[in-house]
Design a protein around this motif. Structure first.
Motif, PDB file in Angstrom:
ATOM      1  N   LEU A 239      34.154  22.832  42.643  1.00 56.84           N
ATOM      2  CA  LEU A 239      35.488  22.892  42.051  1.00 56.84           C
ATOM      3  C   LEU A 239      35.786  24.354  41.680  1.00 56.84           C
ATOM      4  O   LEU A 239      35.098  24.923  40.832  1.00 56.84           O
ATOM      5  N   PRO A 240      36.798  24.988  42.335  1.00 62.40           N
ATOM      6  CA  PRO A 240      37.114  26.371  41.963  1.00 62.40           C
ATOM      7  C   PRO A 240      37.805  26.429  40.594  1.00 62.40           C
ATOM      8  O   PRO A 240      38.711  25.638  40.313  1.00 62.40           O
ATOM      9  N   VAL A 241      37.325  27.338  39.733  1.00 59.61           N
ATOM     10  CA  VAL A 241      37.925  27.534  38.406  1.00 59.61           C
ATOM     11  C   VAL A 241      38.309  29.004  38.286  1.00 59.61           C
ATOM     12  O   VAL A 241      37.432  29.882  38.306  1.00 59.61           O
ATOM     13  N   PHE A 242      39.609  29.265  38.189  1.00 58.83           N
ATOM     14  CA  PHE A 242      40.087  30.650  38.115  1.00 58.83           C
ATOM     15  C   PHE A 242      40.139  31.080  36.655  1.00 58.83           C
ATOM     16  O   PHE A 242      40.982  30.622  35.884  1.00 58.83           O
ATOM     17  N   ASN A 243      39.214  31.978  36.315  1.00 59.02           N
ATOM     18  CA  ASN A 243      39.008  32.409  34.933  1.00 59.02           C
ATOM     19  C   ASN A 243      39.787  33.703  34.653  1.00 59.02           C
ATOM     20  O   ASN A 243      40.282  34.338  35.578  1.00 59.02           O
ATOM     21  N   LYS A 244      39.855  34.097  33.392  1.00 59.60           N
ATOM     22  CA  LYS A 244      40.513  35.340  32.929  1.00 59.60           C
ATOM     23  C   LYS A 244      42.016  35.327  33.217  1.00 59.60           C
ATOM     24  O   LYS A 244      42.614  36.362  33.539  1.00 59.60           O
ATOM     25  N   MET A 245      42.626  34.133  33.123  1.00 58.60           N
ATOM     26  CA  MET A 245      44.070  34.009  33.374  1.00 58.60           C
ATOM     27  C   MET A 245      44.884  34.787  32.347  1.00 58.60           C
ATOM     28  O   MET A 245      46.033  35.163  32.610  1.00 58.60           O
ATOM     29  N   ASP A 246      44.301  35.010  31.154  1.00 59.53           N
ATOM     30  CA  ASP A 246      45.035  35.721  30.087  1.00 59.53           C
ATOM     31  C   ASP A 246      45.324  37.174  30.460  1.00 59.53           C
ATOM     32  O   ASP A 246      46.201  37.807  29.892  1.00 59.53           O
ATOM     33  N   VAL A 247      44.585  37.715  31.448  1.00 57.77           N
ATOM     34  CA  VAL A 247      44.753  39.128  31.829  1.00 57.77           C
ATOM     35  C   VAL A 247      45.892  39.306  32.831  1.00 57.77           C
ATOM     36  O   VAL A 247      46.420  40.400  32.991  1.00 57.77           O
TER      37      VAL A 247
END
Length: 361
Positions: A239-247
Protein backbone atom coordinates in the motif's frame (compact mmCIF):
# COMPACT_ATOMS: atom_id res chain seq x y z
CA UNK A 1 45.01 19.48 -4.89
CA UNK A 2 42.38 16.97 -3.84
CA UNK A 3 43.36 14.08 -1.57
CA UNK A 4 40.43 11.86 -2.58
CA UNK A 5 38.21 11.41 -5.64
CA UNK A 6 34.69 9.95 -5.24
CA UNK A 7 32.78 8.35 -8.13
CA UNK A 8 28.98 8.14 -8.05
CA UNK A 9 29.12 4.70 -9.70
CA UNK A 10 30.46 1.29 -8.77
CA UNK A 11 34.01 0.82 -10.09
CA UNK A 12 35.43 -2.61 -10.83
CA UNK A 13 38.63 -3.50 -8.92
CA UNK A 14 40.67 -2.95 -12.12
CA UNK A 15 39.06 0.44 -12.85
CA UNK A 16 39.74 1.58 -9.28
CA UNK A 17 43.40 0.51 -9.50
CA UNK A 18 43.90 2.16 -12.92
CA UNK A 19 42.29 5.45 -11.80
CA UNK A 20 44.43 5.58 -8.67
CA UNK A 21 47.57 4.97 -10.72
CA UNK A 22 46.67 7.81 -13.11
CA UNK A 23 45.32 10.30 -10.54
CA UNK A 24 47.81 9.42 -7.78
CA UNK A 25 45.15 9.99 -5.10
CA UNK A 26 42.75 7.77 -3.14
CA UNK A 27 39.69 6.77 -5.22
CA UNK A 28 36.36 5.76 -3.63
CA UNK A 29 33.27 4.56 -5.49
CA UNK A 30 29.61 4.84 -4.50
CA UNK A 31 29.31 1.41 -2.79
CA UNK A 32 32.38 2.11 -0.61
CA UNK A 33 30.92 5.46 0.53
CA UNK A 34 27.54 3.84 1.32
CA UNK A 35 29.27 1.01 3.21
CA UNK A 36 31.22 3.60 5.22
CA UNK A 37 27.99 5.41 6.14
CA UNK A 38 26.35 2.10 7.09
CA UNK A 39 29.27 1.14 9.33
CA UNK A 40 28.89 4.38 11.33
CA UNK A 41 25.11 3.84 11.70
CA UNK A 42 25.15 0.17 12.76
CA UNK A 43 24.06 -0.03 16.40
CA UNK A 44 22.84 -3.56 17.07
CA UNK A 45 24.92 -6.74 16.99
CA UNK A 46 22.99 -7.93 13.92
CA UNK A 47 23.45 -4.69 11.93
CA UNK A 48 27.18 -4.75 12.70
CA UNK A 49 27.44 -8.35 11.43
CA UNK A 50 25.54 -7.44 8.25
CA UNK A 51 27.68 -4.37 7.51
CA UNK A 52 30.94 -6.24 8.20
CA UNK A 53 29.87 -9.03 5.84
CA UNK A 54 29.08 -6.52 3.07
CA UNK A 55 32.38 -4.67 3.63
CA UNK A 56 34.46 -7.85 3.49
CA UNK A 57 32.72 -9.05 0.30
CA UNK A 58 33.43 -5.63 -1.23
CA UNK A 59 37.05 -5.70 -0.01
CA UNK A 60 38.00 -9.23 -1.12
CA UNK A 61 38.50 -8.54 -4.88
CA UNK A 62 40.11 -5.14 -4.08
CA UNK A 63 42.65 -6.33 -1.54
CA UNK A 64 45.80 -5.41 -3.52
CA UNK A 65 44.64 -1.81 -3.92
CA UNK A 66 43.61 -1.49 -0.25
CA UNK A 67 47.05 -2.78 0.78
CA UNK A 68 48.61 0.00 -1.31
CA UNK A 69 46.76 2.57 0.86
CA UNK A 70 47.92 0.91 4.04
CA UNK A 71 51.55 0.97 2.90
CA UNK A 72 51.20 4.68 2.04
CA UNK A 73 49.58 5.51 5.38
CA UNK A 74 52.28 3.59 7.24
CA UNK A 75 55.03 5.19 5.17
CA UNK A 76 55.79 1.95 3.32
CA UNK A 77 58.50 1.80 0.67
CA UNK A 78 57.17 2.62 -2.78
CA UNK A 79 53.67 1.64 -3.85
CA UNK A 80 54.13 -2.05 -4.39
CA UNK A 81 52.04 -3.20 -1.44
CA UNK A 82 52.54 -6.59 0.21
CA UNK A 83 54.03 -9.73 -1.24
CA UNK A 84 51.84 -12.41 -2.81
CA UNK A 85 52.13 -14.63 0.26
CA UNK A 86 50.74 -11.90 2.51
CA UNK A 87 47.85 -11.27 0.09
CA UNK A 88 46.96 -14.96 -0.04
CA UNK A 89 47.01 -15.18 3.76
CA UNK A 90 44.74 -12.14 3.99
CA UNK A 91 42.35 -13.55 1.39
CA UNK A 92 42.14 -16.81 3.33
CA UNK A 93 41.43 -14.94 6.61
CA UNK A 94 38.74 -12.81 4.95
CA UNK A 95 37.06 -15.81 3.30
CA UNK A 96 37.01 -17.61 6.65
CA UNK A 97 35.52 -14.56 8.34
CA UNK A 98 32.86 -14.22 5.59
CA UNK A 99 31.87 -17.86 6.19
CA UNK A 100 31.65 -17.28 9.95
CA UNK A 101 29.55 -14.12 9.52
CA UNK A 102 27.13 -15.89 7.16
CA UNK A 103 26.70 -18.64 9.75
CA UNK A 104 26.07 -16.11 12.53
CA UNK A 105 23.48 -14.33 10.39
CA UNK A 106 21.77 -17.68 9.71
CA UNK A 107 21.55 -18.18 13.49
CA UNK A 108 20.08 -14.67 13.86
CA UNK A 109 17.50 -15.51 11.17
CA UNK A 110 16.52 -18.72 13.01
CA UNK A 111 16.19 -16.75 16.25
CA UNK A 112 13.94 -14.23 14.47
CA UNK A 113 11.76 -17.04 13.11
CA UNK A 114 11.34 -18.45 16.63
CA UNK A 115 10.40 -15.00 17.93
CA UNK A 116 7.86 -14.55 15.14
CA UNK A 117 6.33 -17.96 15.84
CA UNK A 118 5.91 -17.10 19.53
CA UNK A 119 4.12 -13.78 18.98
CA UNK A 120 0.41 -13.26 19.46
CA UNK A 121 -1.23 -13.41 16.04
CA UNK A 122 -2.33 -9.95 14.93
CA UNK A 123 -2.19 -7.82 11.77
CA UNK A 124 1.48 -7.54 10.81
CA UNK A 125 2.64 -4.44 8.91
CA UNK A 126 6.12 -3.69 7.48
CA UNK A 127 7.26 -0.18 6.57
CA UNK A 128 9.46 -0.08 3.47
CA UNK A 129 10.71 2.85 1.43
CA UNK A 130 13.58 5.01 0.26
CA UNK A 131 16.00 6.20 2.92
CA UNK A 132 14.79 9.33 4.75
CA UNK A 133 11.19 8.95 3.47
CA UNK A 134 9.93 9.15 7.08
CA UNK A 135 9.37 5.47 7.98
CA UNK A 136 10.62 5.87 11.57
CA UNK A 137 8.50 9.02 11.99
CA UNK A 138 5.41 7.06 10.89
CA UNK A 139 6.21 4.27 13.39
CA UNK A 140 6.79 6.81 16.15
CA UNK A 141 3.52 8.64 15.39
CA UNK A 142 1.54 5.39 15.18
CA UNK A 143 2.96 3.94 18.39
CA UNK A 144 3.22 7.21 20.35
CA UNK A 145 6.67 6.09 21.53
CA UNK A 146 8.96 9.09 21.38
CA UNK A 147 12.14 7.20 22.22
CA UNK A 148 12.15 5.87 18.63
CA UNK A 149 15.09 7.64 16.99
CA UNK A 150 14.03 9.93 14.14
CA UNK A 151 16.78 11.77 12.31
CA UNK A 152 16.78 13.75 9.08
CA UNK A 153 19.64 11.82 7.52
CA UNK A 154 20.36 8.82 5.32
CA UNK A 155 20.23 5.37 6.90
CA UNK A 156 19.32 6.52 10.42
CA UNK A 157 17.59 3.11 10.77
CA UNK A 158 19.62 -0.04 10.10
CA UNK A 159 17.85 -2.30 12.58
CA UNK A 160 14.32 -3.52 12.29
CA UNK A 161 12.22 -2.17 15.12
CA UNK A 162 8.81 -3.66 15.88
CA UNK A 163 6.07 -2.03 17.96
CA UNK A 164 2.48 -2.94 18.77
CA UNK A 165 0.25 -0.08 17.69
CA UNK A 166 -3.24 0.91 18.84
CA UNK A 167 -5.32 1.52 15.71
CA UNK A 168 -8.37 2.72 17.68
CA UNK A 169 -11.77 1.02 18.03
CA UNK A 170 -10.15 -1.75 20.08
CA UNK A 171 -7.92 -2.89 17.23
CA UNK A 172 -4.16 -3.38 17.25
CA UNK A 173 -1.41 -4.13 14.74
CA UNK A 174 2.26 -5.02 14.86
CA UNK A 175 4.31 -2.52 12.81
CA UNK A 176 7.96 -3.03 11.82
CA UNK A 177 10.35 -0.34 10.58
CA UNK A 178 13.02 -1.58 8.11
CA UNK A 179 16.26 -0.31 6.58
CA UNK A 180 15.78 2.36 3.87
CA UNK A 181 16.73 1.74 0.25
CA UNK A 182 18.77 4.02 -1.99
CA UNK A 183 19.55 4.35 -5.70
CA UNK A 184 22.31 1.97 -6.81
CA UNK A 185 22.38 0.20 -3.44
CA UNK A 186 25.46 -2.10 -3.35
CA UNK A 187 24.28 -5.65 -3.99
CA UNK A 188 26.47 -6.96 -1.14
CA UNK A 189 24.35 -4.86 1.21
CA UNK A 190 21.05 -6.08 -0.23
CA UNK A 191 22.24 -9.65 0.33
CA UNK A 192 23.52 -8.92 3.86
CA UNK A 193 20.26 -7.29 4.94
CA UNK A 194 18.10 -10.14 3.64
CA UNK A 195 17.59 -11.45 7.20
CA UNK A 196 16.46 -8.04 8.43
CA UNK A 197 13.98 -7.79 5.57
CA UNK A 198 12.52 -11.20 6.40
CA UNK A 199 10.19 -9.19 8.67
CA UNK A 200 8.71 -7.66 5.52
CA UNK A 201 8.30 -11.11 3.97
CA UNK A 202 6.23 -12.30 6.93
CA UNK A 203 3.99 -9.19 6.98
CA UNK A 204 0.31 -9.20 6.00
CA UNK A 205 0.84 -5.87 4.22
CA UNK A 206 3.80 -3.65 3.34
CA UNK A 207 3.36 0.12 3.59
CA UNK A 208 5.56 1.73 0.95
CA UNK A 209 6.34 5.10 2.59
CA UNK A 210 7.10 7.77 -0.05
CA UNK A 211 8.50 11.26 0.61
CA UNK A 212 5.88 13.33 -1.25
CA UNK A 213 8.03 16.46 -0.89
CA UNK A 214 10.99 14.97 -2.77
CA UNK A 215 11.27 16.25 -6.37
CA UNK A 216 12.09 12.73 -7.63
CA UNK A 217 9.60 10.72 -5.55
CA UNK A 218 8.64 8.67 -8.63
CA UNK A 219 12.26 7.67 -9.22
CA UNK A 220 12.61 6.75 -5.55
CA UNK A 221 9.50 4.56 -5.75
CA UNK A 222 11.00 2.73 -8.75
CA UNK A 223 14.23 2.10 -6.80
CA UNK A 224 12.29 0.61 -3.87
CA UNK A 225 10.22 -1.57 -6.22
CA UNK A 226 13.43 -2.82 -7.87
CA UNK A 227 15.07 -3.74 -4.55
CA UNK A 228 11.86 -5.46 -3.37
CA UNK A 229 11.87 -7.48 -6.60
CA UNK A 230 15.53 -8.39 -5.99
CA UNK A 231 14.50 -9.68 -2.55
CA UNK A 232 11.54 -11.65 -3.99
CA UNK A 233 9.08 -9.35 -2.20
CA UNK A 234 7.46 -7.83 -5.28
CA UNK A 235 4.34 -10.01 -4.95
CA UNK A 236 3.58 -8.98 -1.33
CA UNK A 237 0.42 -6.87 -0.78
CA UNK A 238 1.72 -3.28 -0.82
CA UNK A 239 0.00 0.00 0.00
CA UNK A 240 1.69 3.27 -1.08
CA UNK A 241 1.60 5.96 1.65
CA UNK A 242 2.65 9.46 0.59
CA UNK A 243 4.23 11.07 3.64
CA UNK A 244 5.30 14.69 4.42
CA UNK A 245 2.14 16.13 2.81
CA UNK A 246 2.42 19.14 5.15
CA UNK A 247 5.48 20.34 3.18
CA UNK A 248 3.68 20.50 -0.19
CA UNK A 249 2.50 23.84 -1.61
CA UNK A 250 -0.55 22.30 -3.31
CA UNK A 251 -1.45 19.07 -1.48
CA UNK A 252 -4.89 18.82 -3.15
CA UNK A 253 -3.42 18.72 -6.69
CA UNK A 254 -0.75 16.23 -5.58
CA UNK A 255 -3.36 13.97 -3.95
CA UNK A 256 -5.51 14.02 -7.13
CA UNK A 257 -2.51 13.04 -9.28
CA UNK A 258 -1.39 10.28 -6.91
CA UNK A 259 -4.89 8.77 -6.68
CA UNK A 260 -4.97 8.60 -10.47
CA UNK A 261 -1.58 6.85 -10.64
CA UNK A 262 -2.07 4.63 -7.58
CA UNK A 263 -5.73 3.97 -6.80
CA UNK A 264 -6.01 3.13 -3.12
CA UNK A 265 -2.89 5.10 -2.16
CA UNK A 266 -3.00 7.12 1.06
CA UNK A 267 -1.59 10.52 2.02
CA UNK A 268 -0.16 11.22 5.45
CA UNK A 269 1.79 13.60 7.63
CA UNK A 270 3.33 12.98 11.03
CA UNK A 271 3.36 16.73 11.74
CA UNK A 272 -0.39 17.05 12.43
CA UNK A 273 -2.34 15.28 15.15
CA UNK A 274 -4.79 13.61 12.73
CA UNK A 275 -2.23 13.24 9.91
CA UNK A 276 -2.30 9.45 10.13
CA UNK A 277 -6.08 9.04 10.63
CA UNK A 278 -6.71 7.71 7.05
CA UNK A 279 -3.83 5.24 7.44
CA UNK A 280 -5.16 3.97 10.77
CA UNK A 281 -8.64 3.60 9.26
CA UNK A 282 -7.24 1.54 6.34
CA UNK A 283 -5.24 -0.67 8.72
CA UNK A 284 -8.40 -1.22 10.78
CA UNK A 285 -10.18 -2.42 7.61
CA UNK A 286 -7.31 -4.81 6.85
CA UNK A 287 -7.21 -6.01 10.44
CA UNK A 288 -10.96 -6.68 10.41
CA UNK A 289 -10.67 -8.63 7.18
CA UNK A 290 -8.06 -10.89 8.81
CA UNK A 291 -10.04 -11.62 11.98
CA UNK A 292 -12.34 -14.63 12.18
CA UNK A 293 -16.04 -14.18 12.88
CA UNK A 294 -17.23 -16.54 15.61
CA UNK A 295 -20.46 -17.26 17.47
CA UNK A 296 -19.93 -17.20 21.22
CA UNK A 297 -22.56 -18.68 23.54
CA UNK A 298 -22.51 -17.35 27.08
CA UNK A 299 -24.72 -18.15 30.09
CA UNK A 300 -26.93 -15.33 31.41
CA UNK A 301 -24.77 -14.74 34.48
CA UNK A 302 -21.56 -14.13 32.49
CA UNK A 303 -21.90 -10.36 32.11
CA UNK A 304 -18.14 -9.79 32.57
CA UNK A 305 -17.28 -11.92 29.55
CA UNK A 306 -20.04 -10.30 27.48
CA UNK A 307 -18.59 -6.86 28.31
CA UNK A 308 -15.11 -8.15 27.33
CA UNK A 309 -16.44 -9.23 23.90
CA UNK A 310 -17.70 -5.69 23.30
CA UNK A 311 -14.43 -4.21 24.53
CA UNK A 312 -11.95 -6.50 22.71
CA UNK A 313 -13.88 -7.53 19.64
CA UNK A 314 -16.35 -6.20 17.09
CA UNK A 315 -19.83 -7.44 18.01
CA UNK A 316 -21.91 -7.93 14.83
CA UNK A 317 -25.12 -9.21 16.42
CA UNK A 318 -26.43 -10.43 19.76
CA UNK A 319 -29.42 -12.63 20.54
CA UNK A 320 -30.74 -13.29 24.03
CA UNK A 321 -32.70 -16.31 25.19
CA UNK A 322 -33.81 -17.43 28.63
CA UNK A 323 -30.60 -19.39 29.10
CA UNK A 324 -27.99 -16.94 27.81
CA UNK A 325 -26.49 -14.86 25.00
CA UNK A 326 -25.64 -15.85 21.44
CA UNK A 327 -23.09 -13.29 20.24
CA UNK A 328 -21.73 -13.03 16.68
CA UNK A 329 -18.36 -11.31 17.09
CA UNK A 330 -15.15 -10.68 15.18
CA UNK A 331 -12.11 -11.50 17.37
CA UNK A 332 -8.35 -11.96 17.04
CA UNK A 333 -7.39 -15.62 16.74
CA UNK A 334 -5.55 -15.56 20.07
CA UNK A 335 -8.71 -14.23 21.77
CA UNK A 336 -10.74 -17.09 20.24
CA UNK A 337 -8.13 -19.59 21.49
CA UNK A 338 -8.18 -18.07 24.99
CA UNK A 339 -12.00 -18.38 25.18
CA UNK A 340 -11.72 -22.03 24.13
CA UNK A 341 -9.08 -22.75 26.77
CA UNK A 342 -11.44 -21.22 29.32
CA UNK A 343 -14.12 -23.71 28.22
CA UNK A 344 -16.42 -21.19 26.47
CA UNK A 345 -18.68 -22.50 23.67
CA UNK A 346 -17.19 -20.94 20.49
CA UNK A 347 -18.33 -21.80 16.96
CA UNK A 348 -16.52 -20.45 13.85
CA UNK A 349 -18.74 -18.92 11.18
CA UNK A 350 -17.89 -20.05 7.65
CA UNK A 351 -18.45 -17.79 4.64
CA UNK A 352 -21.92 -19.25 4.00
CA UNK A 353 -23.01 -18.45 7.54
CA UNK A 354 -23.00 -22.04 8.76
CA UNK A 355 -21.33 -22.50 12.12
CA UNK A 356 -18.59 -25.03 12.91
CA UNK A 357 -16.80 -25.54 16.19
CA UNK A 358 -13.72 -23.26 16.22
CA UNK A 359 -10.43 -25.14 16.19
CA UNK A 360 -7.63 -23.84 18.34
CA UNK A 361 -4.24 -23.23 16.69
Amino acid sequence: GASIVIFDEELSPVQGANLERELKVRVMDRPEVILDIFSTRARSHEAKLQVELAQLEYLLPRLTRMWTHLSRIRGGIGLRGPGETQLETDRRIIRRRIGALKQKLKDVERHRENLRAGRDPMLSVALVGYTNAGKSSVLRALSGQHEIVVEDRLFATLDTLTREVDLGEGQRARVTDTVGFIRKLPHHLVASFRATLEEARGADVMLHIVDASHPDWEGQMRVVDRVLAELDLADRPTLPVFNKMDVLLDPAAFTARVRELFPGALTATTMRTNGLAPLKARLRELERAGRPTVRVRLPVGDGARLAALYRDGEVLSREESGTGYDVLVRLDRWQVERLQREGVDVVAESADGAGRRAAAG
